[in-house]
Design a protein around this motif. Structure first.
Motif, PDB file in Angstrom:
ATOM      1  N   HIS A  63      45.203  30.832  21.212  1.00 22.95           N
ATOM      2  CA  HIS A  63      46.331  29.916  21.401  1.00 22.95           C
ATOM      3  C   HIS A  63      46.609  29.649  22.882  1.00 22.95           C
ATOM      4  N   ASP A  64      45.647  29.992  23.760  1.00 20.01           N
ATOM      5  CA  ASP A  64      45.792  29.795  25.214  1.00 20.01           C
ATOM      6  C   ASP A  64      46.962  30.583  25.769  1.00 20.01           C
ATOM      7  N   GLY A  65      47.208  31.738  25.172  1.00 22.22           N
ATOM      8  CA  GLY A  65      48.307  32.587  25.623  1.00 22.22           C
ATOM      9  C   GLY A  65      47.806  33.834  26.316  1.00 22.22           C
ATOM     10  N   HIS A  66      48.743  34.741  26.575  1.00 21.37           N
ATOM     11  CA  HIS A  66      48.422  35.992  27.263  1.00 21.37           C
ATOM     12  C   HIS A  66      49.265  37.101  26.639  1.00 21.37           C
ATOM     13  N   VAL A  67      48.696  38.296  26.614  1.00 24.21           N
ATOM     14  CA  VAL A  67      49.428  39.447  26.079  1.00 24.21           C
ATOM     15  C   VAL A  67      49.271  40.606  27.052  1.00 24.21           C
ATOM     16  N   VAL A  68      50.374  41.272  27.339  1.00 23.64           N
ATOM     17  CA  VAL A  68      50.384  42.436  28.222  1.00 23.64           C
ATOM     18  C   VAL A  68      51.168  43.542  27.529  1.00 23.64           C
ATOM     19  N   VAL A  69      50.900  44.770  27.924  1.00 22.68           N
ATOM     20  CA  VAL A  69      51.558  45.923  27.319  1.00 22.68           C
ATOM     21  C   VAL A  69      52.147  46.785  28.423  1.00 22.68           C
ATOM     22  N   GLU A  70      53.340  47.310  28.167  1.00 24.75           N
ATOM     23  CA  GLU A  70      54.012  48.243  29.078  1.00 24.75           C
ATOM     24  C   GLU A  70      54.364  49.478  28.263  1.00 24.75           C
ATOM     25  N   SER A  71      53.872  50.639  28.703  1.00 21.18           N
ATOM     26  CA  SER A  71      54.099  51.848  27.914  1.00 21.18           C
ATOM     27  C   SER A  71      53.947  53.068  28.796  1.00 21.18           C
ATOM     28  N   ALA A  72      54.544  54.144  28.354  1.00 21.45           N
ATOM     29  CA  ALA A  72      54.406  55.443  28.996  1.00 21.45           C
ATOM     30  C   ALA A  72      54.664  56.497  27.933  1.00 21.45           C
ATOM     31  N   PRO A  73      54.030  57.667  28.035  1.00 18.79           N
ATOM     32  CA  PRO A  73      54.247  58.710  27.028  1.00 18.79           C
ATOM     33  C   PRO A  73      55.721  59.060  26.885  1.00 18.79           C
ATOM     34  N   ALA A  74      56.167  59.106  25.634  1.00 20.33           N
ATOM     35  CA  ALA A  74      57.547  59.458  25.255  1.00 20.33           C
ATOM     36  C   ALA A  74      58.575  58.420  25.705  1.00 20.33           C
ATOM     37  N   LYS A  75      58.136  57.230  26.148  1.00 14.19           N
ATOM     38  CA  LYS A  75      59.073  56.211  26.600  1.00 14.19           C
ATOM     39  C   LYS A  75      58.923  54.895  25.849  1.00 14.19           C
ATOM     40  N   GLY A  76      58.194  54.910  24.739  1.00  6.74           N
ATOM     41  CA  GLY A  76      58.069  53.700  23.945  1.00  6.74           C
ATOM     42  C   GLY A  76      57.045  52.730  24.495  1.00  6.74           C
ATOM     43  N   THR A  77      56.911  51.607  23.776  1.00  6.90           N
ATOM     44  CA  THR A  77      55.916  50.592  24.129  1.00  6.90           C
ATOM     45  C   THR A  77      56.547  49.214  23.982  1.00  6.90           C
ATOM     46  N   THR A  78      56.182  48.318  24.903  1.00  6.82           N
ATOM     47  CA  THR A  78      56.645  46.937  24.846  1.00  6.82           C
ATOM     48  C   THR A  78      55.441  46.015  24.993  1.00  6.82           C
ATOM     49  N   PHE A  79      55.239  45.139  24.007  1.00  2.24           N
ATOM     50  CA  PHE A  79      54.219  44.102  24.071  1.00  2.24           C
ATOM     51  C   PHE A  79      54.901  42.785  24.412  1.00  2.24           C
ATOM     52  N   ARG A  80      54.329  42.073  25.376  1.00  2.00           N
ATOM     53  CA  ARG A  80      54.847  40.764  25.767  1.00  2.00           C
ATOM     54  C   ARG A  80      53.754  39.726  25.529  1.00  2.00           C
ATOM     55  N   VAL A  81      54.046  38.798  24.650  1.00  2.00           N
ATOM     56  CA  VAL A  81      53.114  37.733  24.301  1.00  2.00           C
ATOM     57  C   VAL A  81      53.631  36.431  24.902  1.00  2.00           C
ATOM     58  N   TYR A  82      52.810  35.782  25.719  1.00  2.00           N
ATOM     59  CA  TYR A  82      53.178  34.533  26.378  1.00  2.00           C
ATOM     60  C   TYR A  82      52.420  33.383  25.718  1.00  2.00           C
ATOM     61  N   LEU A  83      53.164  32.424  25.156  1.00  2.00           N
ATOM     62  CA  LEU A  83      52.570  31.255  24.509  1.00  2.00           C
ATOM     63  C   LEU A  83      53.026  29.996  25.235  1.00  2.00           C
ATOM     64  N   PRO A  84      52.133  29.014  25.426  1.00  2.00           N
ATOM     65  CA  PRO A  84      52.536  27.780  26.115  1.00  2.00           C
ATOM     66  C   PRO A  84      53.699  27.098  25.380  1.00  2.00           C
ATOM     67  N   ARG A  85      54.658  26.650  26.148  1.00  9.96           N
ATOM     68  CA  ARG A  85      55.828  26.000  25.574  1.00  9.96           C
ATOM     69  C   ARG A  85      55.590  24.494  25.478  1.00  9.96           C
ATOM     70  N   VAL A  86      56.011  23.901  24.351  1.00 10.56           N
ATOM     71  CA  VAL A  86      55.909  22.454  24.152  1.00 10.56           C
ATOM     72  C   VAL A  86      57.314  21.903  23.957  1.00 10.56           C
ATOM     73  N   GLU A  87      57.441  20.592  24.145  1.00 12.53           N
ATOM     74  CA  GLU A  87      58.757  19.970  24.104  1.00 12.53           C
ATOM     75  C   GLU A  87      59.095  19.381  22.741  1.00 12.53           C
ATOM     76  N   GLU A  88      58.129  18.728  22.113  1.00 14.64           N
ATOM     77  CA  GLU A  88      58.436  18.030  20.868  1.00 14.64           C
ATOM     78  C   GLU A  88      57.551  18.544  19.740  1.00 14.64           C
ATOM     79  N   PRO A  89      58.089  18.628  18.541  1.00 12.03           N
ATOM     80  CA  PRO A  89      57.275  19.080  17.409  1.00 12.03           C
ATOM     81  C   PRO A  89      56.142  18.101  17.140  1.00 12.03           C
ATOM     82  N   ALA A  90      54.995  18.659  16.793  1.00 14.22           N
ATOM     83  CA  ALA A  90      53.848  17.828  16.403  1.00 14.22           C
ATOM     84  C   ALA A  90      54.028  17.364  14.963  1.00 14.22           C
TER      85      ALA A  90
END
Length: 620
Positions: A454-481
């Motif tokens: 989908h031409d996006g990007h995914v990154v992960v932030e995590s540390a032992p015993a501190k949980g995990t966060t996934f960030r998914v970046y998707l291109p934003r569009v203005e009008e519905p197709a």
């Protein structure tokens, strides 16, 4: 001119000024002290030399050993006083013997008295010229105050021919001239020192500023070089990881392509078998079981294709906040009662153009991964936000985020977290931290592939015993197709002649059987060269070329070009397990593994097109 902003008022220049002023003051103090000492020494030594000369000239050395009676003392005392007071600035005289006794003084009451505790006298009797400068302010000095405010008492030792100290002549001298000379000399030294310091400051300031600027620039360059080195190292690691993921994607895509051919045969043959069996036959259950197993296997193929970015997408424009809200309702039942699901959508709508099923697969895989990381319960947060990437890696997004507007999907848990070594491998296919038999390791690799597709990007932030966060970046569009058109639900038969070019014999036989059972005349070829030979030999019209895209030697696109040159009236329908197709002027696509309905519908739509352009894509 803004004087506070002038270079002379900078912190470094003021520091230099303070340093040079301090240096000038130190030099002035040192020179002043040296000059005062030198002048004073010269003055007192000169006075001592004059006193000794006068004593020798008058032959008064004997008075220290044989002073005589009062009358004798008065006579030589008046001679000595007259002689000494003729010297410059000498105003009074005393004569001491070695027993600290005053032999003569113009104050007669002091003659004959002893002062053994006079330190200056003791040092003079030891052979040194001693000087004591007095401010005449005490009552016992009132006889000296009428004319003088300051007197210098100079104790001059008188030596015999053999070098012995015979006694001491104490002369009182007015030091005003000396003090004035010293005062003016000090003022000149201080003025010269300060002026020299100022000139030195003005001369050295540009040089010091240049050196300072160069040092600052070098330090900034070192810091910038360190930042660039760190960024290069990060980008290199990201590039190596991207190459690794690309290689794994190619491997997964190749496996999925071959697997798709096998599933196409299994699934298609099961459908043919079902169509041929009567409704009461017991073998229908076996055929149904085969079809269900093939359908489950196709899900694995879709995961591999999603990771390799070669799965066909059916995109439409949607609000990510709505998808989050819809998925949260299902996740409450899926992940268990011991995990609370919290949604935090952004206030503004985040429109994205995505495949809804694939997006839900991403959220589901991340939620299941978070559930497994919280065996004792916890909190799962689904949030959205809008991010503007600047392409430099210094904005709110990750370093790989290009310039543009993105919608951010955040999936965060309070689980056990991951160490850096695990984070480096989580997107690899078949990598899992679960025990054998409890996971395939395709969940996060599927997420990675879907997001990349989908031409996006995914990154992960995590540390032992501190949980995990996934960030998914998707291109934003203005009008519905616009919504895709709904395809008809009934397959149709035909009578036309179709040439099948497929290198896999099982898939080729399956497609041939399906088409023949629906009324078509079928010609087959194992590769592109054979298909062209069949087209040249066949005397009747060939209405459609059904060709696989990936074939050894001549691929499907090359075959289509050569075939339409021989048979310009024919249509072309491509079979492929991949989604990505280069733009061609004439062609439709049927996706592997295909059902009998999908193949018949794609064939009919391709044959019934009035123009040979654009794509006709079969339903999944």
């Amino acid at each position: 001119m803004h004087w506070p902003k002038h270079p002379i008022f900078t912190r470094f220049s003021l520091f230099c000024l303070i340093g040079i002023v301090t240096l000038a003051l130190g030099m002035g103090a040192a020179l002043s002290a040296l000059l005062t000492r030198a002048v004073s020494e010269w003055e007192w030594q000169n006075t001592a030399a004059l006193v000794r000369r006068e004593v020798e000239r008058e032959g008064l050395q004997g008075v220290f050993t044989e002073p005589g009676g009062p009358g004798t003392r008065q006579r030589w005392g008046r001679v000595l006083s007259a002689t000494m007071t003729s010297l410059p600035e000498v105003v009074r005289v005393k004569v001491w013997n070695r027993e600290h006794e005053i032999l003569w003084s113009d104050q007669t009451s002091l003659i004959g008295q002893r002062f053994p505790r006079n330190d200056e006298l003791q040092r003079a009797l030891a052979g040194a010229v001693e000087v004591e400068i007095k401010r005449l302010g005490k009552s016992e000095q009132r006889y000296e105050r009428p004319r003088f405010g300051t007197l210098a008492e100079v104790y001059v030792p008188i030596f015999a021919a053999d070098g012995r100290v015979l006694g001491v002549v104490e002369v009182y001298k007015t030091p005003d001239r000396l003090l004035n000379t010293i005062r003016w000399s000090r003022m000149m030294i201080w003025a010269i020192s300060l002026a020299g310091g100022a000139m030195l400051y003005l001369v050295l300031l540009p040089l010091l500023m240049q050196v300072y600027r160069r040092q600052v620039e070098e330090e900034m360059l070192r810091q910038h070089a360190a930042r660039l080195e760190q960024q290069v190292e990060q980008r290199t690691q990201q590039f190596m990881q991207a190459q690794k993921m690309q290689a794994l994607g190619l491997l997964a895509g190749g496996i999925a392509h071959d697997f798709n051919n096998m599933l196409t045969v299994i699934f298609g043959r099961a459908q043919i078998l079902l169509a041929r069996l009567p409704n009461s036959a017991r073998a229908r259950e076996d055929a149904d079981a085969i079809g269900e197993a093939a359908e489950r296997a196709s899900a694995l193929t879709r995961q591999l294709l999603a990771f390799s970015r070669k799965q066909r997408l059916e995109r439409r424009t949607m609000d990510l906040n709505i998808a989050i809200a819809d998925m949260a309702k299902m996740l409450h039942r899926l992940i268990g009662a011991n995990i609370s699901v919290i949604t935090a959508p952004s206030r503004s709508a985040g429109w994205v153009n995505v495949d809804r099923a694939q997006l839900e697969q991403v959220i589901l895989n991340l939620a299941v991964n978070a559930r497994d990381a919280m065996p004792n319960g916890g909190r799962l947060t689904l949030a959205t936000a809008t991010v503007d990437g600047d392409g430099s890696g210094e904005g709110a997004g990750p370093a790989t985020l290009p310039a543009g507007r993105f919608v951010q999907l955040i999936v965060s848990d309070t689980g056990v977290g991951m160490d850096p070594a695990t984070q480096a491998r989580i997107f690899e296919p078949f990598f899992t931290t679960k025990p054998v038999g409890e996971g395939t390791g395709l969940g996060l690799s599927t997420v990675y592939g879907i997001v990349e597709q989908h031409d996006g990007h995914v990154v992960v932030e995590s540390a032992p015993a501190k949980g995990t966060t996934f960030r998914v970046y998707l291109p934003r569009v203005e009008e519905p197709a616009p919504e895709a058109q709904v395809m008809p639900s009934r397959p149709r038969t035909g009578w036309e002649t179709i040439l099948i070019a497929e290198d896999d014999p099982a898939v080729r036989a399956l497609a041939s059987d399906m088409l023949r059972e629906h009324g078509y005349t079928v010609l087959t070829a194992a590769d592109g060269d054979e298909a062209l030979q069949v087209a040249e030999r066949h005397g009747a019209r060939i209405h459609l070329l059904l060709t696989d895209v990936m074939m050894p030697g001549m691929n499907g696109l090359q075959l289509a070009g050569s075939f339409t040159a021989v048979r310009p009236e024919a249509r072309v329908l491509y079979m492929t397990g991949y989604a990505e197709m280069p733009p061609v002027s004439d062609g439709a696509i049927v996706q592997k593994p295909f059902t009998m309905f999908a193949l018949m519908e794609a064939v009919r739509r391709t044959l019934e097109r009035s123009e040979r352009n654009g794509y006709v894509v079969s339903p999944a």
